[in-house]
Each structure stands twice: as structure tokens, then as C-alpha cells.
Design a protein around this motif. Structure first.
Motif, PDB file in Angstrom:
ATOM      1  N   TYR A  51      41.578  33.065  36.712  1.00 39.56           N
ATOM      2  CA  TYR A  51      40.599  31.871  36.601  1.00 39.56           C
ATOM      3  C   TYR A  51      38.847  32.620  38.103  1.00 39.56           C
ATOM      4  O   TYR A  51      38.052  32.010  37.593  1.00 39.56           O
ATOM      5  N   VAL A  52      39.807  32.954  39.282  1.00 41.77           N
ATOM      6  CA  VAL A  52      39.544  33.285  40.171  1.00 41.77           C
ATOM      7  C   VAL A  52      38.113  34.517  39.982  1.00 41.77           C
ATOM      8  O   VAL A  52      37.139  34.420  40.011  1.00 41.77           O
ATOM      9  N   ILE A  53      38.781  35.589  38.519  1.00 46.93           N
ATOM     10  CA  ILE A  53      38.308  36.963  38.457  1.00 46.93           C
ATOM     11  C   ILE A  53      37.077  36.264  37.244  1.00 46.93           C
ATOM     12  O   ILE A  53      35.948  36.380  37.657  1.00 46.93           O
ATOM     13  N   SER A  54      37.613  34.900  36.235  1.00 43.95           N
ATOM     14  CA  SER A  54      36.492  34.868  35.381  1.00 43.95           C
ATOM     15  C   SER A  54      35.169  34.028  36.062  1.00 43.95           C
ATOM     16  O   SER A  54      34.504  34.063  35.899  1.00 43.95           O
ATOM     17  N   VAL A  55      35.436  33.386  37.455  1.00 48.47           N
ATOM     18  CA  VAL A  55      34.341  32.822  38.274  1.00 48.47           C
ATOM     19  C   VAL A  55      33.342  33.785  38.305  1.00 48.47           C
ATOM     20  O   VAL A  55      32.253  34.352  38.330  1.00 48.47           O
ATOM     21  N   ALA A  56      34.177  35.530  39.115  1.00 48.19           N
ATOM     22  CA  ALA A  56      33.196  36.033  39.730  1.00 48.19           C
ATOM     23  C   ALA A  56      32.114  36.635  37.990  1.00 48.19           C
ATOM     24  O   ALA A  56      31.120  36.924  38.494  1.00 48.19           O
TER      25      ALA A  56
ATOM     26  N   VAL B 142      37.577  35.456  47.289  1.00 47.54           N
ATOM     27  CA  VAL B 142      38.052  36.369  46.158  1.00 47.54           C
ATOM     28  C   VAL B 142      36.869  36.243  45.587  1.00 47.54           C
ATOM     29  O   VAL B 142      36.518  37.443  44.796  1.00 47.54           O
ATOM     30  N   ALA B 143      36.531  35.727  44.911  1.00 44.47           N
ATOM     31  CA  ALA B 143      35.526  35.366  43.450  1.00 44.47           C
ATOM     32  C   ALA B 143      34.054  36.483  43.949  1.00 44.47           C
ATOM     33  O   ALA B 143      33.279  36.829  43.700  1.00 44.47           O
TER      34      ALA B 143
ATOM     35  N   ALA C  59      37.164  43.789  31.895  1.00 47.06           N
ATOM     36  CA  ALA C  59      38.729  44.583  31.741  1.00 47.06           C
ATOM     37  C   ALA C  59      39.361  43.431  32.936  1.00 47.06           C
ATOM     38  O   ALA C  59      40.345  43.807  32.544  1.00 47.06           O
ATOM     39  N   VAL C  60      38.384  43.452  34.099  1.00 49.39           N
ATOM     40  CA  VAL C  60      40.035  43.338  34.868  1.00 49.39           C
ATOM     41  C   VAL C  60      40.453  41.559  34.124  1.00 49.39           C
ATOM     42  O   VAL C  60      41.967  41.226  34.784  1.00 49.39           O
ATOM     43  N   ALA C  61      39.336  40.805  34.493  1.00 46.10           N
ATOM     44  CA  ALA C  61      39.427  39.514  34.116  1.00 46.10           C
ATOM     45  C   ALA C  61      40.544  39.320  32.532  1.00 46.10           C
ATOM     46  O   ALA C  61      41.064  38.676  32.224  1.00 46.10           O
ATOM     47  N   SER C  62      40.344  40.336  31.845  1.00 47.14           N
ATOM     48  CA  SER C  62      41.131  40.020  30.179  1.00 47.14           C
ATOM     49  C   SER C  62      42.468  40.966  30.754  1.00 47.14           C
ATOM     50  O   SER C  62      43.788  40.146  30.362  1.00 47.14           O
TER      51      SER C  62
END
Length: 381
Positions: free
Chosen positions: A95-100, A318-319, A333-336
Motif C-alpha cells: 500500500y505504501v508503494i501504491s501511494v507513491a 517511504v512513499a 513493477a515494484v508495486a505489482s
């Protein structure tokens, strides 16, 4: 017209969150991403991605129905409990990666739509400022009472989808009438490269798992039906939109995926460019707020060290670091990969409550495939 009963109204209310999350994850980027990856085969590619998402969604729904009650009753095995605990950690990271990701997409729409100079620097700056604003909002007043933002964002996206699809349909019918049906140029990617890149866009159909976190508002059956309905609607929209957009693929490839979509809309119906920018901004901002709240809530559940504002501050830092330093395709790709790992862990958790031999084999195969995405998925371009 027959009136909906209480159960049906509850399903519709519960559908808003997963459906808004799915559209927030991928609608604005799916066409240009497929354009660069699969070209003329894009309809088959998106159908395959949606099929994989449905299978994974069925695992999440199994967990809601079978695992959650046993977990609440303390009747889940030690290994399954540890896997569930591990998946809680992974979903926070996802979820943190998704926010970014969401806010970088939002920033790119703003920059491209307004034609600003130094686009990359401005995109990163806008995304970081938006993250700071969300963190301040979360620390000062929390995110309760913002459900209406999801509803407005979802309604706006669906309206835009209808308008764009109508114009695409008119365009395609005109091509058929004129005896001209262009095929997108070959992408030059091998079959293995295409599979690895498609694994890297799993984020575009992510969102159905949000029903796991609506247990305080809706019972299990309501959440299960909401998840199904959200995936059906999203799959129909995604596949239909990609089919209609495929003839325009390759006619004007920009430097970024969202620029390509804006170019497509500009060629098709210029008056929809501004609404696209506004809807893109709203939908991505709403998705970012929702995922920040989800990350915060899951962090609170991981221990006392993450209680209070510390959880949202960690998520925000982090985001912001990801949004400021990583290319957009790499964030996708990282979020996936992060969501694929979460889904793989959910498959293993589901094994503990599955007695059918064939279902167990299927869960193991699916978990291995998702681990493969986690390890080998590639960014586009």
C-alpha cells in the motif's frame, strides 16, 4: 422498477471501495502500458490479466469466508497464523508503494495536461507535496468521513469511461465503414518478455483484496459479493475499453504512458482532455488517501511501536522517497511484485482450510506463479 433490499444495498455500498481501488490502480495507465508491451494482442493480454485477477480474487474471498472466522476464534494453525501475520506486513509495504504510484500518476496528468516545462522534476515535486498534505491531514484529523471522496471519484471515472468508450466506438465504426482497420505496430518483445511485463502490471487490477479490511462495516457474505461484483464490472470495463482503443495504439506514442492516453483523447475528443486531467487527479488522490489509511491501519495492528501518528509518518516518508527517486514504470513493477507476494501468502493461508486435493494443487500452482511474478516481473519500457 423493483427496490433493492437491505442486503443488495449493502453489497453496492461495499463495492465502492474495491471498485474505486481497481480503477484507481490501472484505468489511467492500462492502455498505454499494453500499447508498449503487446500491441495488437492487447485485448487478449488484458483478458489474461483480468482472468488471473479473478482467480486470485477467489482466493481472497475464500480467506474471508473460511479463514477469518477461524482466525477470530483462535482455531487457525500456527503456520497459517504466521503466514497471515507475514501477509499483514507485506500488504503494508504494497500500500505504501501504491501511494507513491498513484500520486506520481496524478502528478504526470497535471504536468502533461497543463504542458509544464521540466516535467519529470515537476511530477516528483507535485507527488511529494501531495504526500505531505495527506500525511498532515491524517495526523491532524484522520481519514474518517472521507468515504464520499471514493464515491465521487468512482462516479467520475465511470462517466468518463462511458464518454471515451462512446467516442472510441464511433471512431472504430468509422474505420470499419471506410474499410480501414489499422493494426498497432509490433512491439518487438518476445513471448517471455511479454509474460514478465504483464506480471509487472498486476497492480493495474489490484484492489479486490480491500474487502479483507472492511470487516468492521460489512459481514463476510456482503464483502464476498462486493468483491465479485467489483471484479466483474472492472473486467468488463477494462477489456471493452482496451478492445476499442487498440486501433489507435501506436499512432502517437509519447514519452510516458499517461501522455499517450492524453494524446489519444486529444485526437479523439479534445474537449475531454481537461475532464480527463481532473478525473485522473481526483481518482488518484482518492486512491492514495485510501491506501495511506489502509497502510496506517495495518501498521497499528503490527504492534505498539506503530501506534499513534508514527504509522502514518513512516508510510509518508517511504512513499515520498519512492515518488521522488524512482521512474514511474519501475514503481508500477515494484508495486505489482509486492501485491503478488501478498496474494501468494494468501494462497498459502487458504491451504490450511482447503480439503479438496485439486483445490490444494491449484493453490500451490497459483502461489508459485505469484512468487514468480514477485521475483521476475519487469517494468515496461
Amino acid at each position: 422498477m423493483p427496490r433493492l433490499d437491505e442486503r443488495q444495498r449493502g453489497v453496492l455500498r461495499a463495492t465502492v471501495t474495491p471498485l474505486a481501488s481497481i480503477f484507481g490502480s490501472g484505468f489511467l495507465i492500462i492502455v498505454p502500458v499494453l500499447e508498449r508491451t503487446t500491441g495488437a494482442w492487447s485485448p487478449l493480454a488484458i483478458a489474461g490479466v483480468c482472468a488471473l485477477a479473478w482467480v486470485v480474487g477467489s482466493v481472497v474471498r475464500h480467506v474471508v469466508r473460511e479463514v477469518e472466522p477461524r482466525l477470530a476464534a483462535g482455531d487457525l494453525g500456527r503456520a497459517a497464523r504466521r503466514l497471515e501475520r507475514g501477509s499483514d506486513v507485506v500488504i503494508v509495504v504494497a500500500y505504501v508503494i501504491s501511494v507513491a504510484l498513484y500520486l506520481r500518476i496524478m502528478a504526470e496528468y497535471i504536468v502533461e495536461g497543463l504542458g509544464l516545462s521540466s516535467p519529470l522534476e515537476r511530477e516528483r515535486a507535485i507527488a511529494v507535496v501531495a504526500i505531505v498534505a495527506i500525511v498532515v491531514l491524517g495526523v491532524r484529523r484522520g481519514f474518517t468521513g472521507l468515504d464520499f471522496v471514493d464515491r465521487v471519484a468512482l462516479g467520475s471515472v465511470l462517466l468518463l469511461v462511458v464518454l471515451l468508450s462512446a467516442y472510441l466506438l464511433v471512431h472504430d465504426v468509422g474505420l470499419v465503414a471506410a474499410g480501414d482497420w489499422p493494426r498497432p505496430p509490433p512491439t518487438g518483445a518476445s513471448a517471455i518478455e511479454i509474460v514478465l511485463v504483464l506480471g509487472g502490471i498486476l497492480i493495474t487490477v489490484q484492489g479486490f483484496e480491500t474487502v479483507r479490511f472492511l470487516g468492521d462495516e460489512f459481514d463476510a457474505e456482503t464483502r464476498i459479493w462486493a468483491s465479485r461484483l467489483a471484479q466483474i464490472v472492472a473486467s468488463v470495463v477494462y477489456i471493452g475499453f482496451v478492445v476499442l482503443a487498440t486501433p489507435l495504439m501506436g499512432t502517437s506514442v509519447g514519452e510516458s504512458p499517461d501522455a499517450t492516453l492524453l494524446d489519444l483523447v486529444a485526437r479523439l475528443a479534445a474537449f475531454l482532455v481537461l475532464p480527463l486531467v481532473l478525473v485522473g487527479t481526483l481518482s488518484q488522490l482518492a486512491a492514495a488517501v485510501a491506501d495511506t489509511a489502509a497502510a496506517e491501519g495495518n501498521l497499528h495492528g503490527l504492534g505498539r511501536a506503530f501506534r499513534g501518528p508514527r504509522a502514518i509518518l513512516i508510510s509518508g516518508v517511504v512513499a515520498a522517497a519512492l515518488a521522488a527517486t524512482m521512474p514511474l514504470f519501475s514503481i508500477i513493477a515494484v508495486a505489482s511484485r509486492a501485491f503478488a507476494l501478498y496474494y501468494a501468502l494468501q494462497c498459502l493461508v487458504a491451504l490450511s482450510t482447503t480439503k479438496s486435493r485439486w483445490r490444494r494443487v491449484g493453490l500451490i500452482v497459483l502461489a508459485l506463479a505469484l512468487v514468480g511474478i514477485t521475483v521476475f516481473a519487469r517494468p515496461v519500457g
